[in-house]
Design an enzyme around this catalytic site. Structure first.
Site, mmCIF file in Angstrom:
data_model
loop_
_atom_site.group_PDB
_atom_site.id
_atom_site.type_symbol
_atom_site.label_atom_id
_atom_site.label_comp_id
_atom_site.label_asym_id
_atom_site.label_seq_id
_atom_site.Cartn_x
_atom_site.Cartn_y
_atom_site.Cartn_z
ATOM 1 C CG HIS A 161 -1.973 -1.031 1.236
ATOM 2 N ND1 HIS A 161 -2.873 -1.195 0.210
ATOM 3 C CD2 HIS A 161 -2.261 -1.996 2.140
ATOM 4 C CE1 HIS A 161 -3.691 -2.209 0.498
ATOM 5 N NE2 HIS A 161 -3.330 -2.719 1.659
ATOM 6 C CG ASP A 196 -3.026 -8.534 0.635
ATOM 7 O OD1 ASP A 196 -2.237 -8.878 1.530
ATOM 8 O OD2 ASP A 196 -4.088 -7.897 0.849
ATOM 9 C CG HIS A 198 -6.736 -5.508 1.790
ATOM 10 N ND1 HIS A 198 -6.182 -6.456 2.639
ATOM 11 C CD2 HIS A 198 -7.904 -5.130 2.355
ATOM 12 C CE1 HIS A 198 -6.981 -6.610 3.687
ATOM 13 N NE2 HIS A 198 -8.036 -5.840 3.533
ATOM 14 C CG ASP A 285 -5.129 -10.235 3.341
ATOM 15 O OD1 ASP A 285 -4.873 -10.695 2.213
ATOM 16 O OD2 ASP A 285 -4.820 -9.077 3.689
HETATM 17 C C1 6XA Z 1 -7.168 -1.085 7.464
HETATM 18 C C2 6XA Z 1 -7.099 -2.278 6.618
HETATM 19 C C3 6XA Z 1 -5.712 -2.472 6.173
HETATM 20 C C4 6XA Z 1 -5.552 -3.668 5.311
HETATM 21 C C5 6XA Z 1 -4.116 -4.064 5.251
HETATM 22 C C6 6XA Z 1 -3.846 -5.203 4.365
HETATM 23 N N1 6XA Z 1 -8.509 -0.777 7.803
HETATM 24 N N2 6XA Z 1 -3.425 -4.935 3.146
HETATM 25 O O1 6XA Z 1 -3.951 -6.356 4.696
HETATM 26 O O2 6XA Z 1 -3.095 -5.850 2.275
HETATM 27 ZN ZN ZN Z 2 -4.348 -7.376 2.736
#
Ligand code: 6XA
Ligand code: ZN
Length: 343
Positions: A161, A196, A198, A285
């Site tokens: 990110h 991932d 996200h 995740d």
């Molecule tokens: C924050 C969520 C962050 C996700 C982090 C993550 N509300 N990114 O696992 O791949």
């Molecule tokens: Zn993630």
């Protein structure tokens, strides 16, 4: 395959993160990487090695020096302002659109300038851990450059990110982008596959106008999932990078058959790009019992994921990203690596 790991990650141990309107116990915790390391050793998947030090230069090929300087001094400035009993720097104000903005050197102004969310606290050891994570990714890249078929960078904190001048989403330095840029600087042609849950918004932004690095991501539809503002299917790159980004957003509740289809789609696009090295943002995740995510992959699906990635027949660098089910994280990460290795 070699796993690169640094115990400096233990120093990044934020107690809490702010989201959904309140402080929650942090989920991006040291035990995640410790569990993964233990599974790798227990399964005998290869040696676990300490990283080399690569200095600031490869980090500065990807990140603005202003961000790097800030991350290095943020916690000291936070403590000077708020004292030793304020353990974690978390922003509370941003230079928002529609308001004419001025920037000062105050810690709150700088936090709001560089952070994009409230879930990414900076504690005393954050910078040491983040920097070691970059060295872990670079050491794995060096192993690949020297001819290893695969390597696993057990990076923590995660990275996908973080962009050139913004951190967030538990990420400070973009480990996979630093490794990809280093490999590109060595004359290689990298493709990045982000699995991932996200969307890897930071990685996408870093290479969005680049013809020489392909980025593809399979993730939860950003219309309903973090990081909310990027990762839609119509983002395909810009300028010289047009066509070199491929987003495959999937609905909440996605199970293996639809996920696998997405993976085949991503790998077909990678093949068309014709890279000579593959980098995988390995977030776990997507697991059915992940506490913050909503896909439904099962433990055995991760063997298959590793086997499918192996079938690209490319030198492959895995970097560790998300995945927060502490009881399963070691098993499912090792399943991917074993699925790759046994194929
Ligand atoms: C924050 C969520 C962050 C996700 C982090 C993550 N509300 N990114 O696992 O791949
Ligand atoms: Zn993630």
């Amino acid at each position: 395959m070699k796993t690169f790991y640094s115990d400096a990650h233990l120093r990044h141990d934020p107690p809490e993160e702010f989201e959904m309107g309140r402080l929650h116990p942090a989920v991006e915790i040291p035990l995640r990487a410790e569990r993964v390391k233990a599974s790798i050793i227990q399964r005998d998947l290869g040696p676990v090695m300490a990283p080399e030090e690569f200095g600031d230069e490869p980090i500065l090929r990807v990140h603005d020096s202003d961000l790097v300087t800030f991350l290095g001094e943020a916690h000291d400035h936070w403590r000077e302002k708020y004292g030793d009993d304020a353990p974690a720097a978390i922003p509370s104000a941003w230079p928002a659109r529609g308001l004419k903005e001025r920037r000062s050197g105050h810690i709150e102004s700088r936090l709001g300038t560089f952070a994009f969310d409230t879930a990414t606290p900076i504690v005393k050891g954050t910078w040491a851990a983040a920097r070691a994570g970059a060295n872990v990714a670079l050491s794995a890249a060096q192993a690949i450059r020297s001819g290893d078929r695969a390597a696993f960078a057990l990076t923590r904190p995660p990275g996908h990110h973080a962009s050139a001048d913004v951190f967030g989403g538990y990420c400070y330095l973009n480990n996979i982008a630093i490794a990809a840029q280093w490999l590109a600087d060595q004359g290689m042609k990298p493709a990045i596959l982000d699995v991932d849950y996200h969307h890897g918004n930071g990685t996408q932004c870093l290479f969005y106008d680049r013809p020489d690095v392909f980025f593809t991501s399979i993730h939860a539809d950003p219309a309903v999932a973090f990081p909310h503002f990027l990762g839609f299917a119509d983002e395909t790159g810009e300028g010289m990078g047009e066509g070199k980004t491929l987003n495959i957003p999937l609905p909440e509740g996605t199970e293996w058959p639809a996920y696998e289809e997405g993976l085949f789609h991503a790998l077909a696009a990678i093949k068309k790009f014709g890279p000579d090295v593959l980098l995988v943002s390995l977030g776990l995740d997507t697991y059915e019992a992940d506490p913050i995510s909503r896909f439904r992959l099962k433990q055995n699906d991760y063997f298959r994921m590793g086997a499918i990635i192996e079938d690209a027949k490319l030198p492959t660098l895995f970097t560790f990203e998300g995945g927060y089910n502490i009881d399963a994280i070691g098993t499912i990460t090792a399943n991917v690596l074993q699925g790759f290795q046994d194929t």
